[in-house]
Structures are given as structure tokens and as C-alpha cells.
Design a protein around this motif. Structure first.
Motif, mmCIF file in Angstrom:
data_model
loop_
_atom_site.group_PDB
_atom_site.id
_atom_site.type_symbol
_atom_site.label_atom_id
_atom_site.label_comp_id
_atom_site.label_asym_id
_atom_site.label_seq_id
_atom_site.Cartn_x
_atom_site.Cartn_y
_atom_site.Cartn_z
ATOM 1 N N LEU A 252 11.178 32.475 -27.418
ATOM 2 C CA LEU A 252 11.063 31.372 -28.370
ATOM 3 C C LEU A 252 11.195 30.026 -27.657
ATOM 4 O O LEU A 252 10.469 29.070 -27.960
ATOM 5 N N ILE A 256 8.060 27.132 -27.590
ATOM 6 C CA ILE A 256 8.017 25.738 -28.052
ATOM 7 C C ILE A 256 7.694 24.776 -26.906
ATOM 8 O O ILE A 256 7.226 23.661 -27.153
ATOM 9 N N THR A 280 1.933 36.220 -30.953
ATOM 10 C CA THR A 280 2.501 36.553 -32.260
ATOM 11 C C THR A 280 2.973 38.003 -32.293
ATOM 12 O O THR A 280 4.078 38.308 -32.767
ATOM 13 N N LEU A 315 12.002 27.361 -34.253
ATOM 14 C CA LEU A 315 10.776 27.119 -35.013
ATOM 15 C C LEU A 315 10.870 25.875 -35.891
ATOM 16 O O LEU A 315 9.863 25.468 -36.484
ATOM 17 N N THR A 320 6.613 22.526 -32.740
ATOM 18 C CA THR A 320 5.887 23.633 -33.385
ATOM 19 C C THR A 320 4.981 23.142 -34.508
ATOM 20 O O THR A 320 4.363 23.959 -35.199
ATOM 21 N N GLU A 325 0.565 25.943 -32.493
ATOM 22 C CA GLU A 325 1.935 26.438 -32.589
ATOM 23 C C GLU A 325 2.333 26.689 -34.050
ATOM 24 O O GLU A 325 3.073 27.625 -34.346
ATOM 25 N N ARG A 326 1.833 25.858 -34.945
ATOM 26 C CA ARG A 326 2.181 26.004 -36.349
ATOM 27 C C ARG A 326 1.706 27.345 -36.911
ATOM 28 O O ARG A 326 2.427 28.005 -37.674
ATOM 29 N N LYS A 329 4.031 29.972 -35.626
ATOM 30 C CA LYS A 329 5.321 29.807 -36.290
ATOM 31 C C LYS A 329 5.304 30.416 -37.687
ATOM 32 O O LYS A 329 6.238 31.138 -38.066
ATOM 33 N N HIS A 344 15.581 28.205 -41.666
ATOM 34 C CA HIS A 344 14.623 27.303 -41.011
ATOM 35 C C HIS A 344 14.601 25.952 -41.722
ATOM 36 O O HIS A 344 14.642 24.893 -41.077
#
Length: 356
Positions: A252, A256, A280, A315, A320, A325-326, A329, A344
Motif C-alpha cells: 500500500l 500511493i 488490484t 487509501l 490516490t 490510482e482512484r 483504490k 477510510h
């Protein structure tokens, strides 16, 4: 359902105590080390010591969640976490930001990590091969603080072999990853090949990533606060954290930073995946394996809270929010479930308030 609701309520209470009580204690502990770092050291070492405290405070904050593990003395454990994590962050700066690229120097510096986790170890000359030496006693004081705190843990002898193994792997990674880009990949590949046979189902780069986490060391030390800890329980903590929880943590972290590292040509283990779909898939695997192993641990709701906290903290980072990246995430949060999404959102609020 009732049991799950009770577990979630306990988890939320833990998080609120973590932010409301532990964060201020971490800040006070770091302030003390900041004062020490600025005294009597040569300019080059003082600069890196102060920078590591300024820029990497969140590492100490995160690790201090273990000060709330059942039976742990919170002030003592915060002192241990802050000292050990500060060693880690300071040495990272010395290897990465001071214009030095020497394997012998990096290996000698990282003896501080293993010495810190062995209460009976004599201190080494950590700067023996390093071009700057006068730190005003800063690194030695950090090491002695860790030794004093681990010596207080009643079951430390049971976890010590596991802790020292993790610290040794961590130190090897740091020794190799900061070498010249022309040689570091081959060095890491050769090193990993010696260990990978014991960890089927993960790649060499995933193994290397897992060695970069200090969380397994903190968990084992927290478990050692229980005088009734058994050898089997110590082994179960070690196996849950390495490689799965530790791997999730560092993957992780690299996720990022991937775009930033790509722009600067820095080593990034997530960059070894061939596609966004593979990123993923593999991070989801680490998440699911981490949760499965947490379920079998003593006081498993605590470890589940740590895992959800890792997912939420990383995240919720603004990095992110970029389109690529989104998308990853959102897939990871969906896999983690509704409680992870709740935590989150809480982390996002803490970031807006500049608490995290």
C-alpha cells in the motif's frame, strides 16, 4: 450480527482512543527526540535526524496503535515504538538523502536495528564506514531506549527470535535497496532467492516488500507484554504478519508513491506488476490473506482494526485521487467492505483537520 456490532463498536472506541490519547503522547515523545537530535551533532547528521522526525511522524503515529494492545503499558510502549521507528526513519534518510551509496556503511548502520531489539547486545560503532560520525550520541540513545523498554516485557524471550529475524530481514532490504540503481536490483534478486522457497504463492518483490515493515516487530513486542504468552501464540503472530499483513502494509505504501517514484526513477515494488488489474488482484489477495490470518489470532478484533486502519490510512492519501490510482483504490475498498470504507472516511476527515 450482535457479535459483529460489538466488535465494530470496540474497534471504533480503539480508533478514537488512538487519535485522542495516543497521538498527543507520540507528539510529546518525538519532541523530546527532536531536541536531542539538534544538540551537538554535526550539521549533516543533525539535518537528517530532524528531517526524519519532521517528515515521517505518521510512521510513529501508526506504529503506536500497538500501545493499545491488551495488557500493554501505553506510555512505555509508545516510548519503544517511537524510538525504534525513529531509528528506522533516520537510517533511511542516511542511506537515501546524504549522497552516500556504500553497502558496508548501510549494513553497519543497520546493526542499530538488531541491537535495539536485543536488550543484552553491546552497542556497535554504527558510523564506522559512514563519512559522517558525530551525532551527539543520538543513535546510541535511541538504541538504548529500545533495549530498556524490551527488557521490561515479561515474555520477550519467547518473541525475541522472531523479532530479530524480522529486524534482520528489514536491515538487509535497507542495505540493498539504497545502492546504486545499476546494482541494487541484482543484489535484491540474489538475496530474495535465498528465502523465497519458504513462502510459496508470492513473488520475490512481494517478499522484499514484506521485509520493509516494522509492524510485525511491534506486534510481537506487544504480545510479549502478556506473561502467559505461549511459543505457539508467538509463532502465530509471526506467521500472520509475515508476509501477509506486513506485505499489505508496504505494498500500500508503494502503491500511493508509485507515480512519484516513477517520475524520480526510485525503486518501487508495485512497479513490477504488469498492469493495474494485477495490482488490484495482488493487493486484494494480501488484504484477504491478512484478514483470514487475523481471524485466528488471540484478540483478533485488534488485528482486524489494524488491517482496516492500514487500508483506510493509505487509501485516504490525496495521492490516490489521480484517475489511475482512484480506480484501484475503489476496487480495494470494495474488497475490504463497508467498515473499511467507514474508517477510510474517518481518515479523510483527520487529514482535512491535519491530525493525520
Amino acid at each position: 450480527m450482535v457479535r459483529q456490532l460489538a466488535s465494530r463498536a470496540a474497534s471504533l472506541s480503539l480508533i478514537l482512543k488512538f487519535v485522542g490519547q495516543v497521538f498527543p503522547m507520540v507528539s510529546r515523545e518525538l519532541a523530546s527526540w527532536r531536541e536531542h537530535a539538534g544538540r551537538r551533532a554535526c550539521p549533516q547528521l543533525a539535518e537528517q535526524a530532524l528531517a526524519s522526525i519532521r517528515d515521517k511522524k505518521f510512521h510513529c503515529q501508526g506504529g503506536s496503535i500497538y500501545s493499545l494492545y491488551e495488557g500493554v503499558s501505553t506510555p512505555d510502549f509508545i516510548r519503544l515504538v517511537v524510538a525504534l521507528q525513529t531509528i528506522s526513519d533516520y537510517l533511511d534518510n542516511l542511506c537515501d538523502r546524504a549522497g552516500v551509496s556504500d553497502e558496508a556503511a548501510f549494513r553497519q548502520l543497520h546493526l542499530a536495528m538488531t541491537d535495539a531489539l536485543d536488550p543484552s547486545a553491546p552497542l556497535h560503532d554504527y558510523y564506522r564506514h559512514y563519512p559522517f560520525r558525530n551525532d551527539g550520541g543520538y543513535l546510541a540513545a535511541l538504541v538504548r531506549t529500545c533495549q530498556q523498554e524490551t527488557a521490561k516485557l515479561p515474555a520477550y524471550l519467547l518473541v525475541k527470535p522472531h523479532v530479530l529475524r524480522l529486524a534482520g530481514l528489514y536491515s538487509e532490504l535497507q542495505t540493498y535497496k539504497h545502492l546504486d540503481p545499476a546494482v541494487r536490483e541484482a543484489k535484491i534478486h540474489t538475496w530474495v532467492a535465498c528465502h523465497l522457497g519458504a513462502y510459496p504463492g508470492i513473488s520475490g518483490w512481494e517478499f522484499a516488500a514484506a521485509t520493509g515493515s516494522t509492524l510485525g516487530m511491534f506486534m510481537l513486542c506487544a504480545a510479549a507484554a502478556n506473561p502467559r504468552l505461549t511459543a505457539a501464540q508467538a509463532q502465530s503472530f509471526d506467521a500472520a504478519y509475515f508476509p501477509w499483513i506486513s506485505g499489505l502494509h508496504i505494498l500500500l505504501d508503494y502503491f500511493i508513491d508509485a507515480a512519484e517514484d516513477r517520475a524520480h526513477g526510485d525503486l518501487n515494488f508495485v512497479a513490477y506488476y504488469q498492469s493495474d488489474a494485477e495490482i488490484t488482484q495482488r493487493l486484494t489477495l494480501f488484504l484477504r490473506e491478512a484478514l483470514a490470518r487475523a481471524a485466528a489470532l488471540p484478540a483478533h478484533p485488534f488485528t482486524e482494526t489494524v488491517i482496516y486502519g492500514l487500508v483506510a490510512m493509505y487509501l485516504s492519501d490525496p495521492k490516490t485521487e489521480a484517475p489511475r490510482e482512484r480506480a484501484i483504490k475503489q476496487a480495494l475498498l470494495a474488497a475490504a467492505g463497508p467498515y473499511a470504507r467507514f474508517v477510510h472516511n474517518l481518515c479523510r476527515l483527520l487529514r482535512r483537520g491535519k491530525i493525520l
